[in-house]
Design a protein around this motif. Sequence first.
Motif, PDB file in Angstrom:
ATOM      1  N   ALA A  78       0.877  -1.172   0.000  1.00 41.31           N
ATOM      2  CA  ALA A  78       0.000   0.000   0.000  1.00 41.31           C
ATOM      3  C   ALA A  78       0.908   1.213   0.000  1.00 41.31           C
ATOM      4  CB  ALA A  78      -0.901  -0.006   1.232  1.00 41.31           C
ATOM      5  N   ALA A  79       0.789   2.062  -1.016  1.00 40.39           N
ATOM      6  CA  ALA A  79       1.765   3.131  -1.211  1.00 40.39           C
ATOM      7  C   ALA A  79       1.092   4.454  -1.521  1.00 40.39           C
ATOM      8  CB  ALA A  79       2.727   2.759  -2.341  1.00 40.39           C
ATOM      9  N   ALA A  80       1.736   5.525  -1.057  1.00 38.79           N
ATOM     10  CA  ALA A  80       1.320   6.888  -1.384  1.00 38.79           C
ATOM     11  C   ALA A  80       2.409   7.498  -2.254  1.00 38.79           C
ATOM     12  CB  ALA A  80       1.124   7.707  -0.113  1.00 38.79           C
ATOM     13  N   PRO A  81       2.227   7.511  -3.575  1.00 37.87           N
ATOM     14  CA  PRO A  81       3.259   8.086  -4.454  1.00 37.87           C
ATOM     15  C   PRO A  81       3.428   9.587  -4.225  1.00 37.87           C
ATOM     16  CG  PRO A  81       1.733   6.688  -5.703  1.00 37.87           C
ATOM     17  CD  PRO A  81       1.132   6.911  -4.346  1.00 37.87           C
ATOM     18  N   ASN A  82       4.637  10.085  -4.495  1.00 35.67           N
ATOM     19  CA  ASN A  82       4.848  11.529  -4.524  1.00 35.67           C
ATOM     20  C   ASN A  82       4.525  12.044  -5.931  1.00 35.67           C
ATOM     21  OD1 ASN A  82       7.059  10.738  -6.069  1.00 35.67           O
ATOM     22  ND2 ASN A  82       8.509  10.954  -4.367  1.00 35.67           N
ATOM     23  N   ALA A  83       4.792  13.322  -6.196  1.00 30.44           N
ATOM     24  CA  ALA A  83       4.439  13.892  -7.501  1.00 30.44           C
ATOM     25  C   ALA A  83       5.148  13.160  -8.632  1.00 30.44           C
ATOM     26  CB  ALA A  83       4.777  15.382  -7.518  1.00 30.44           C
ATOM     27  N   ALA A  84       6.425  12.828  -8.414  1.00 30.59           N
ATOM     28  CA  ALA A  84       7.163  12.102  -9.450  1.00 30.59           C
ATOM     29  C   ALA A  84       6.592  10.703  -9.652  1.00 30.59           C
ATOM     30  CB  ALA A  84       8.646  12.024  -9.079  1.00 30.59           C
ATOM     31  N   GLY A  85       6.175  10.073  -8.557  1.00 31.42           N
ATOM     32  CA  GLY A  85       5.605   8.737  -8.651  1.00 31.42           C
ATOM     33  C   GLY A  85       4.290   8.724  -9.404  1.00 31.42           C
ATOM     34  N   TRP A  86       3.415   9.705  -9.106  1.00 28.47           N
ATOM     35  CA  TRP A  86       2.140   9.775  -9.826  1.00 28.47           C
ATOM     36  C   TRP A  86       2.373  10.023 -11.316  1.00 28.47           C
ATOM     37  CZ3 TRP A  86      -2.009   7.698  -8.173  1.00 28.47           C
ATOM     38  CH2 TRP A  86      -2.362   7.716  -6.826  1.00 28.47           C
ATOM     39  N   ALA A  87       3.355  10.881 -11.628  1.00 28.04           N
ATOM     40  CA  ALA A  87       3.650  11.155 -13.037  1.00 28.04           C
ATOM     41  C   ALA A  87       4.129   9.894 -13.748  1.00 28.04           C
ATOM     42  CB  ALA A  87       4.697  12.264 -13.137  1.00 28.04           C
ATOM     43  N   GLU A  88       5.000   9.127 -13.076  1.00 29.43           N
ATOM     44  CA  GLU A  88       5.516   7.895 -13.684  1.00 29.43           C
ATOM     45  C   GLU A  88       4.423   6.844 -13.798  1.00 29.43           C
ATOM     46  OE1 GLU A  88       8.991   6.124 -15.404  1.00 29.43           O
ATOM     47  OE2 GLU A  88       8.348   8.155 -14.868  1.00 29.43           O
ATOM     48  N   LEU A  89       3.561   6.764 -12.797  1.00 23.05           N
ATOM     49  CA  LEU A  89       2.444   5.821 -12.828  1.00 23.05           C
ATOM     50  C   LEU A  89       1.499   6.154 -13.981  1.00 23.05           C
ATOM     51  CD1 LEU A  89       0.933   3.474 -11.485  1.00 23.05           C
ATOM     52  CD2 LEU A  89      -0.030   5.096  -9.857  1.00 23.05           C
ATOM     53  N   SER A  90       1.248   7.437 -14.174  1.00 22.17           N
ATOM     54  CA  SER A  90       0.386   7.857 -15.283  1.00 22.17           C
ATOM     55  C   SER A  90       1.037   7.577 -16.630  1.00 22.17           C
ATOM     56  CB  SER A  90       0.066   9.344 -15.134  1.00 22.17           C
ATOM     57  OG  SER A  90      -0.758   9.783 -16.183  1.00 22.17           O
ATOM     58  N   ARG A  91       2.353   7.778 -16.717  1.00 19.54           N
ATOM     59  CA  ARG A  91       3.063   7.577 -17.993  1.00 19.54           C
ATOM     60  C   ARG A  91       3.161   6.108 -18.372  1.00 19.54           C
ATOM     61  NH1 ARG A  91       8.116   6.520 -20.053  1.00 19.54           N
ATOM     62  NH2 ARG A  91       8.978   6.057 -17.982  1.00 19.54           N
ATOM     63  N   LEU A  92       3.488   5.261 -17.393  1.00 19.75           N
ATOM     64  CA  LEU A  92       3.727   3.844 -17.676  1.00 19.75           C
ATOM     65  C   LEU A  92       2.462   3.001 -17.642  1.00 19.75           C
ATOM     66  CD1 LEU A  92       6.965   3.207 -15.567  1.00 19.75           C
ATOM     67  CD2 LEU A  92       6.809   3.487 -18.044  1.00 19.75           C
TER      68      LEU A  92
END
Length: 555
Positions: free
Chosen positions: A374-388
Motif C-alpha cells: 500500500a503506497a502513497a506516491p509523490n508527484a514524481a511517482g504519480w507522473a511515472e504511474l500515469s506515464r507507464l
Amino acid sequence: MADFIPLQRLLNAGRAADHPVAYAGARSHGFAELRDLAARWRDALLAASAPTVSIHLEDSFEFAAALLGAWHAGKAVCLPADDLPATRERLAAMGMLSLDALNPAASADPIFQDLADCCGLLLFTSGSTGEPQLIAKTLRQLSAETATLSRQWDDALPRVCRVEATVSHQHIYGLLFRILWPLAAGRPFATRRQAFPESLLAALSEAPCLLAASPAHLKRLPAHLDWRAARPLAVFSSGGPLDDAALANSLATLGQAPCEVFGSTETGGIAWRRREPGASVAWQALPGIEVDIEGESLRLRSPHLPDNGWHETCDRVQPLDNGFALLGRADRIVKLEEKRVSLDAVERALLASGWFDALRAVVLPGPRASLGVAAAPNAAGWAELSRLGRRAFASALVEQLKDCVIAEALPRHWRYGFRLPVNAQGKTTEAALLSWFEPTRPQALLLERGDGHAVLAVEAAESLPDFKGHFPSFPLLPGVTQLDWAIRYARELFELPPDFCGIDNLKFQRIIPPGAIVRLELRHDAAKHNVGFAYASGEHAHASGKLRFAEAAPC
C-alpha cells in the motif's frame, strides 16, 4: 513548574483550589473542580458491581476526572481505542461497564486517600503489527513513567507551560503526555485534541506550550500556513521514528527538531533522541532504564514493566554512540513460501526508487499468502504511474527489488492512495492497510493537485462487486458507491473533521457503466468543512454534490 506529585497522592495531597488543570479556550478548569468531579464519579461507581469500567471521552478534563474517580472507587479501567458499536459489544461481553451508562453523583465529599499501586488499567495496542492486543498495567508503572518523564524534561521547561496534542489520550502515549504527566507536574492541558493544522497553529500561537504529536501529524503540517508565531517550547513525537521528510517539515514549520520517544504499550518509554543538525541519530535510554543488546535483540529492565526482570523486546538494534540504532522489528520478519522475508527491507528498497512519500508492505491472507504494498506516491511517482500505466509501473518496481530482496519477497499486489491511513494515535494499523486491498476499493490516478483542489481518474472496473445485481440486465454504478468514493478520497486528500454529516445539492445526471474511467474533481472549503465533488467523462456530467463534515454530531 508546580511541585511534582505522584499520581497515587494527587487528590489526597492536592494543589491550590484555583491551580489550573485544564483549559478550553478562555475557560479554565481548576484543581478544586477536578477533585469535585472525581469525587462524584467515585461515588457513582462505588454503587456499581462491575469490577472494570470502560472510559471513552473526548474531553480530556472530563476523562481525567472519570479516570481518577474510577480508581478511587476501586475499579480497573479499560481505555478502548474507539467508541464503535462493535467495540462496545466486545467490552460488554467481557463484563465491563461502560461509563456512558452512568452519571456522576449529584454531589460528593471531595476527601481522598492515597491510591494503591495496584490500581489497574487496560489498554489496547495500536494494531500496527496485527490485531490489537489488550495490555494490563498498574498505577505503579504509570506513576513511575511520569516520574521518568519529569526527570528527563521538567527542569528544561518553564514554570508556566501549557500542553497541546494531536494524539488521543485513549492510547498510552497520549495518556502519558496529555494527561498523566501534566497532572503530576501541575501543567495545564487542553481539553480537546488539535485535529487540524489551523486549530493547532492558533493554539500554539496563544501561549507558551509543549506539543505532543506523532510522525504522521508532523509530516503533514502544511507549509502554506504562517507558522512564525507558533514556536512551542518543546515538541514530542512517538509512535515510530521520524523519517527525514517529517523531521524537515517540523524544522520548517515549528522551528525545531522534536524529542522522539521510543517505546510501546507493553514496555512504556525506553529511549529518546533529538535529531538536531549534526547530532547523533542514536537512541539514548531514558533515566532509570537499563538496556542490553544480545546480537540484534534489545532487552531492558525498567520500572515501567510489571517486574524487575529483564524483558526481551521485538525490536532489532545495533550499538551506536553509547546508545543504539533501530534496525526494525523482529515481528516484521514473516515467512512466505517457507522463506524469511523482512518487510522493512522490502519497504526500504521501494522507497529508494524516489517515487513514494510513504508505503507499507503487508502480508495478504489467503490459501497462499502473498505480499501486498500500500503506497502513497509523490508527484514524481504519480507522473511515472500515469506515464507507464499500472502494470508497467509495478514491473519497474519489481525489477528494482530483484537486486536486493529474494524472489519470495517480491510483491504481487499493489494499491496506491494519497496518504496512508492513520488513526488518532497517528499510527497506520494493519487492518486499515488491508482495507486498501478489498475488492470494493477502485483504482485511481491523481491527475491534478493544488491547495484545496484535486482531480482524479477513477476506474469503474467491471470486476467491482458494486455492479453485481445493480442491475442484472443493465449494470450501472450505484449512486451510494459514487458517494462512498467521493468521501473516501476526500478524507485521503484533505484534513477533514471526523464526522460525515450530510450531502447538499446532490444530483445524479448520467449513469456510469462498467469499465468507464471517470474524472472526479474535489474542492475543499476548509472554513466551512465541506468538499464539493463532481464526476464527469468527456463533456458529460455524471453526478455532483457537496459533502459536509463536522467535529461531532449532530450536524
